[in-house]
Scaffold this active site. Structure first.
Site, PDB file in Angstrom:
ATOM      1  N   GLY A 309      10.804 -21.210  49.242  1.00 33.14           N
ATOM      2  CA  GLY A 309      11.455 -20.752  48.021  1.00 33.14           C
ATOM      3  C   GLY A 309      11.553 -19.254  47.839  1.00 33.14           C
ATOM      4  N   PRO A 352       9.180 -21.642  54.539  1.00 31.23           N
ATOM      5  CA  PRO A 352      10.330 -20.791  54.211  1.00 31.23           C
ATOM      6  C   PRO A 352      11.596 -21.253  54.931  1.00 31.23           C
ATOM      7  CG  PRO A 352       8.863 -19.667  55.754  1.00 31.23           C
ATOM      8  CD  PRO A 352       8.195 -20.964  55.389  1.00 31.23           C
ATOM      9  N   GLY A 353      12.699 -21.267  54.221  1.00 33.88           N
ATOM     10  CA  GLY A 353      13.983 -21.628  54.826  1.00 33.88           C
ATOM     11  C   GLY A 353      14.963 -20.487  54.660  1.00 33.88           C
ATOM     12  N   ARG A 354      15.526 -20.390  53.435  1.00 29.95           N
ATOM     13  CA  ARG A 354      16.512 -19.367  53.110  1.00 29.95           C
ATOM     14  C   ARG A 354      16.059 -17.960  53.505  1.00 29.95           C
ATOM     15  NH1 ARG A 354      19.594 -19.615  48.268  1.00 29.95           N
ATOM     16  NH2 ARG A 354      18.159 -21.274  47.681  1.00 29.95           N
ATOM     17  N   TYR A 403      26.382 -23.632  42.354  1.00 35.53           N
ATOM     18  CA  TYR A 403      25.296 -22.959  41.629  1.00 35.53           C
ATOM     19  C   TYR A 403      25.754 -21.702  40.901  1.00 35.53           C
ATOM     20  CZ  TYR A 403      22.776 -25.505  45.349  1.00 35.53           C
ATOM     21  OH  TYR A 403      22.323 -26.437  46.228  1.00 35.53           O
ATOM     22  N   CYS A 430      42.593 -26.183  47.072  1.00 37.42           N
ATOM     23  CA  CYS A 430      43.333 -26.571  45.881  1.00 37.42           C
ATOM     24  C   CYS A 430      42.367 -26.790  44.729  1.00 37.42           C
ATOM     25  CB  CYS A 430      44.118 -27.844  46.144  1.00 37.42           C
ATOM     26  SG  CYS A 430      45.247 -27.637  47.515  1.00 37.42           S
ATOM     27  N   TYR A 460      22.247 -22.457  53.632  1.00 36.41           N
ATOM     28  CA  TYR A 460      22.921 -23.319  52.668  1.00 36.41           C
ATOM     29  C   TYR A 460      24.429 -23.070  52.588  1.00 36.41           C
ATOM     30  CZ  TYR A 460      18.052 -24.106  51.457  1.00 36.41           C
ATOM     31  OH  TYR A 460      16.711 -24.387  51.532  1.00 36.41           O
TER      32      TYR A 460
HETATM   33  C1  LIG Z   1      14.365 -26.643  50.323  1.00 36.98           C
HETATM   34  C2  LIG Z   1      12.938 -26.772  50.648  1.00 36.98           C
HETATM   35  C3  LIG Z   1      12.276 -25.740  51.312  1.00 36.98           C
HETATM   36  C4  LIG Z   1      12.936 -24.430  51.651  1.00 36.98           C
HETATM   37  O1  LIG Z   1      13.311 -23.733  50.533  1.00 36.98           O
HETATM   38  P1  LIG Z   1      13.881 -22.237  50.685  1.00 36.98           P
HETATM   39  O2  LIG Z   1      14.236 -21.864  49.317  1.00 36.98           O
HETATM   40  O3  LIG Z   1      15.072 -22.333  51.592  1.00 36.98           O
HETATM   41  O4  LIG Z   1      12.789 -21.417  51.278  1.00 36.98           O
HETATM   42  C5  LIG Z   1      10.958 -25.925  51.645  1.00 36.98           C
HETATM   43  N1  LIG Z   1      10.309 -27.080  51.344  1.00 36.98           N
HETATM   44  C6  LIG Z   1      10.918 -28.097  50.702  1.00 36.98           C
HETATM   45  C7  LIG Z   1      10.182 -29.325  50.415  1.00 36.98           C
HETATM   46  C8  LIG Z   1      12.245 -27.982  50.333  1.00 36.98           C
HETATM   47  O5  LIG Z   1      12.838 -28.984  49.689  1.00 36.98           O
END
Ligand SMILES: *Cc1c(COP(=O)(O)O)cnc(C)c1O
Length: 503
Positions: A309, A352-354, A403, A430, A460
């Site tokens: 997050g 961490p992802g984003r 969003y 469109c 994303y």
């Molecule tokens: C989406 C998600 C993440 C990654 O969130 P980011 O905002 O991209 O860091 C990590 N854990 C869980 C369980 C998620 O659903």
């Protein structure tokens, strides 16, 4: 300064003193302009990328991805090494995943978070040891759980009591098939329980709510509704009072199921968060619950996963925090709460992802039609907003529609010099909501054929893409300082779309 600066626009957007500058809050060091003012990605000029790969295209910097993956892993490891605790960092594959990216994450020593059978398949194809993959989701299918158990996945993050029951059933099926075939039985399924710590963190602040009205996780609050389906004998059997929490019931059931190895607790409080308080509050709540379970079960649950997050910069309004500062504050909180509760710090996991993939990617578009539209500003005066149409849109970036997300944009094929005009970059779909960048200053001399780069589209965007209006999905082109640019996800062809249709 141009008088277009008086047009309606958000406060955070200021007339650019140097329109060619790349704000380091948004752009990583992989992105820089050459002496002619053209944008380069890991040293390759955008004009070369466009000549070879066409637009629209996602350009994904392998160098940025690897350095951010490494930065998160080492920062978490170091922060917890101060407290003699171990850490695993899972890359959240849902933010962006393909086989090449899975390989990079693996080579950088990360584990992988997946949320479906499809993501799991990509991770395994990308070379991940299944022991280093976790499976998430609030409604995992029998097929997904079977795959997880068969492959020997490292973690299944369970989201409900129903799912614990399902894991037990699927395990029994797999075990009996293996027994019949004279094969070794699978190990008990390593499970984390996803809880809702009552902390909902929005981008800028964390709000504590007793009851969370959302589908993920299990509540820690007294919850008569959640326990209503159980008879008093059942509750007594599980040692749970009618006013206890759903999470406590789930933990008691998980602990009792022989084919489940209850390893610990998971929580994820939201995404694109800049505020440390939310993570700290969630960590404290989760540790207190773990402590309660430790006392109840007479053993220490070995693992706590605090999710992902961490926020990134999309526009100059965003204020992402330093990685070492974020990880250090979380480690200090965890250590302090554990000391207070006289418990050992569990093995800590993060997802961490984003914050790894987001800043790694940009989207390149070619400018098409340009139109000036009269609008009324906040004083009732008639102003002009310039609409700049590009060759992609909501099919390659759904976040503005989904969003209300804001992005930035810059001219990439040349230096954006001279007068700058308040503009809105829109797609070719469109749909009037098909906006790519709601507010931006772009040069007055912008013309059809110019190339625009939208930064921070590495997370994303591809994964939320669609074939709306039957636009084909753009390719993902990887760059690295010491390698030639190359396609890591091909551009979809019309033939591939038509192949799905049955006449
Ligand atoms: C989406 C998600 C993440 C990654 O969130 P980011 O905002 O991209 O860091 C990590 N854990 C869980 C369980 C998620 O659903």
């Amino acid at each position: 300064m141009s008088d277009s600066a008086a047009l309606y626009k958000p406060e955070w957007l200021s007339y650019p003193e140097d329109p060619a500058a790349l704000n380091p809050v948004i752009w990583t060091p992989s992105f820089a302009r050459n002496t002619e003012g053209e944008l380069c990605v890991d040293g390759t000029p955008v004009s070369e990328l466009v000549a070879e790969f066409d637009t629209p295209a996602y350009v994904f910097s392998e160098d940025t991805f690897r350095s951010r993956a490494r930065a998160y892993r080492t920062a978490f490891e170091q922060a917890f090494a101060h407290h003699n605790a171990q850490v695993s960092v899972y890359y959240a594959g849902k933010s962006f995943l393909c086989t090449a990216v899975a390989r990079w994450a693996r080579e950088e020593g990360l584990c992988l978070d997946t949320a479906s059978g499809g993501e799991l398949a990509i991770g395994i194809r990308g070379g991940f040891d299944p022991a280093n993959i976790a499976l998430h989701g609030n409604n995992k299918s029998v097929a997904e759980l079977r795959r997880a158990i068969d492959a020997g996945l490292g973690r299944v993050v369970a989201d409900s009591v129903d799912e614990l029951r399902l894991i037990e059933r699927v395990y029994a099926q797999v075990a009996s098939e293996r027994a019949q075939a004279g094969r070794e039985l699978p190990a008990p399924v390593p499970v984390l329980l996803r809880i809702t710590p009552g902390v909902h963190a929005s981008t800028h602040e964390a709000i504590a709510t007793a009851h969370e009205d959302q589908k993920f996780g299990m509540s820690l609050q007294p919850d008569t509704a959640a326990l209503a389906g159980l008879s008093s004998q059942e509750l007594e059997y599980w040692g749970v009072a009618p006013s206890d929490s759903y999470a406590l019931l789930a933990a008691s059931i998980a602990e009792a199921i022989d084919s489940i190895e209850l390893r610990g607790i998971h929580c994820h409080i939201g995404s694109q968060i800049f505020d440390a308080a939310g993570f700290e509050q969630a960590a404290a709540t989760a540790l207190q619950f773990m402590h309660q379970l430790n006392e109840r079960f007479g053993r220490q649950l070995p693992e706590l996963d605090l999710g992902g997050g961490y926020g990134i910069g999309y526009t100059e309004a965003d204020t992402p925090r330093d990685i070492a500062e974020v990880t250090g504050s979380i480690a200090n909180t965890v250590a302090a709460v554990c000391a207070e509760l006289s418990m050992d710090i569990p093995h800590m996991s993060f997802e961490p992802g984003r914050s790894i993939s987001g800043p790694s990617g940009i989207t390149l578009y070619t400018v098409g039609t340009i139109k000036n539209v009269s609008i009324e500003d906040e004083h009732g005066d008639i102003r002009v907003r310039r609409y700049v149409s590009v060759d992609g849109g909501m099919s390659d970036n759904a976040r503005p529609v989904l969003y209300d997300a804001d992005y930035s944009v810059t001219v990439a094929n040349r230096a954006p010099a001279g007068e700058q005009v308040l503009s809105r970059v829109v797609g070719k779909h469109c749909e009037s909501g098909d906006i790519v960048v709601r507010y931006a200053y772009l040069p007055a001399d912008l013309a059809a054929g110019d190339v625009l780069a939208v930064p921070a589209t590495g997370a994303y965007c591809y994964v939320l893409g669609s074939n709306y209006n039957f636009l084909t999905r753009p390719p993902v082109v990887a760059t690295a300082e010491h390698a030639d640019p190359r396609v890591i996800v091909r551009r979809q062809s019309e033939g591939e779309m038509l192949a799905l249709m049955v006449d």
